[in-house]
Scaffold this motif. Sequence first.
Motif, short mmCIF file in Angstrom:
data_model
loop_
_atom_site.label_atom_id
_atom_site.label_comp_id
_atom_site.label_asym_id
_atom_site.label_seq_id
_atom_site.Cartn_x
_atom_site.Cartn_y
_atom_site.Cartn_z
N LEU A 207 21.80 6.42 6.11
CA LEU A 207 20.72 5.63 5.40
C LEU A 207 20.52 6.09 4.01
CD1 LEU A 207 17.95 5.23 8.12
CD2 LEU A 207 20.17 3.63 7.76
N SER A 208 20.71 5.24 3.09
CA SER A 208 20.02 5.15 1.86
C SER A 208 18.98 4.35 1.75
CB SER A 208 20.82 4.76 0.54
OG SER A 208 21.95 5.60 0.62
N SER A 209 17.60 4.69 1.87
CA SER A 209 16.53 4.08 2.16
C SER A 209 15.26 4.23 1.43
CB SER A 209 16.05 4.16 3.60
OG SER A 209 15.80 5.68 4.00
N HIS A 210 14.16 3.27 1.52
CA HIS A 210 13.03 3.39 0.90
C HIS A 210 12.04 2.93 1.61
CE1 HIS A 210 9.90 3.53 -2.37
NE2 HIS A 210 9.58 2.49 -1.93
N VAL A 211 10.98 3.70 1.84
CA VAL A 211 9.58 3.19 2.61
C VAL A 211 8.34 2.82 1.67
CG1 VAL A 211 7.87 3.83 4.53
CG2 VAL A 211 10.22 4.67 4.45
N TRP A 212 8.17 1.49 1.85
CA TRP A 212 6.99 1.35 1.17
C TRP A 212 5.65 2.21 1.03
CZ3 TRP A 212 9.09 -1.82 -2.57
CH2 TRP A 212 9.64 -2.75 -2.07
N LYS A 213 5.25 2.78 0.04
CA LYS A 213 4.26 3.88 0.18
C LYS A 213 3.06 3.34 0.63
CE LYS A 213 6.25 6.83 -3.29
NZ LYS A 213 6.15 7.60 -4.74
N LEU A 214 2.62 2.01 0.24
CA LEU A 214 1.37 1.51 0.61
C LEU A 214 1.23 1.05 2.12
CD1 LEU A 214 0.08 -0.36 -2.57
CD2 LEU A 214 -0.33 1.87 -1.91
N GLY A 215 2.40 0.87 2.75
CA GLY A 215 2.37 0.28 3.96
C GLY A 215 3.15 -0.91 4.18
N PRO A 216 2.79 -1.97 4.85
CA PRO A 216 3.20 -3.26 4.92
C PRO A 216 3.27 -3.86 3.48
CG PRO A 216 2.10 -2.92 7.08
CD PRO A 216 1.69 -1.66 6.08
N ILE A 217 4.07 -4.77 3.26
CA ILE A 217 3.98 -5.45 1.82
C ILE A 217 2.75 -6.13 1.42
CG2 ILE A 217 6.47 -5.23 1.64
CD1 ILE A 217 6.82 -7.83 2.55
N GLU A 218 2.12 -6.65 2.36
CA GLU A 218 0.92 -7.20 1.98
C GLU A 218 -0.23 -6.77 1.18
OE1 GLU A 218 2.90 -9.24 5.11
OE2 GLU A 218 2.00 -7.39 5.19
#
Length: 410
Positions: A306-317
């Motif tokens: 995996l080359s990946s990114h996890v949204w730091k704030l959580g779900p995109i809302e």
Amino acid sequence: SINKGLPLFQLFKTDRDNNDSDAEIQNPLKAITKKTLQGKLQEQLDTITSTIKAETIKQANKTLEKLNEMDPDLASQITPTFDDPSWQNIFKFSLDTDQIPLNKRGSGTRRLILLNFFRAEAEQAKDESNSNNIIYAFEEPETAQHIDHQKILMESFKKIAEQANQQVLITTHSPELAGLTDVDNIREVTQNNYISKIDNSPSLLRISDELGIFPNILGMPGKLRMVIFVEGPNDVKFLRLFLSKYCSDFVTQNDLLIIPFGGGALKHWLDLDILKSINPCTYYIFDNDKAGREYERKLEKLGKKLSSHVWKLGPIEFYFPYETYLHEATSINKSRHNTDPDKLLTIISKENYHIADYKKNIEPVKGALWSKFKEITDNGQLASYWSSDSNINSEFKNLAAELKSCYEND
């Protein structure tokens, strides 16, 4: 006695043979009767049955005693017997209409009633921690149903199957329907020389060949340079805006594809495998929540590097402007003030917005937020909010650099 210890098994056949005697299809309420007669109610009915059985056999034996006095030969040929009643056949009720009886309705209408039986069952299952063991088996639920109805039905099946003491078995030849369930729940049933075989970990590519599924991929081999996998359709809309604002230098070549893979949809997993022959750069973006971590685990299980990114704030809302959240949450509370005052939302402050409980505070507003997505995109409010928030802007710039590096080093 053994039967009482087994789970209740309810089979719903496809009605393509138009057999009017198939009561499970003609009148789905029979299934409700069967389930209702389980558990404590069944124990009460067993007590009634035993009492009646004892009294009738007692009276029959007295009758035989008297008969023996008059005709011993005849009395010796008679044995008192008692058949336990089938309670589900004693209690009968139906859904009648003023015009056309239910059993004369079309197959689509009858199965639509079945669909809503399962929706009601799913809602009830959430509130019953001690409901009875039951297995629902449904043959080709896509028959005579609109695709929107199929999706609603599958969501109801999932809710039922989440209960520890309930199971759902579905047979289908539809890749779209199979794609609505998790890949771990798919089984392939084959038959050779009348011998059936069940594969609990089937090859999805083999299934695609068997069903004649063609991958839905934009771009031809050699032209598709990069693929970004996201969790769902909303993520696609969100990422398109992000790319247009932060990666405009390389997204204009028409050689980048965004694929939603959420839910383990079958056709999307097939796309993941088929892309091997095209060999583009692949990048994965996950929500920083339980579901996102589960998706990441499943891809690793498939041996994906995996080359990946996890949204730091959580779900995109959480990346929507606070003002948009505040407006929509306030509007919801206004509409509920007179109709449902016990379900008013707790309005969170701007300081606590990015650390709020997503399930409790943001998810109830999720639909309203996405209904505003196009508006705040077209008027530039969303992009402006991203650039003005230093934490979001920094995260997005770093993500853009990673994506550009992946794209250029393909």
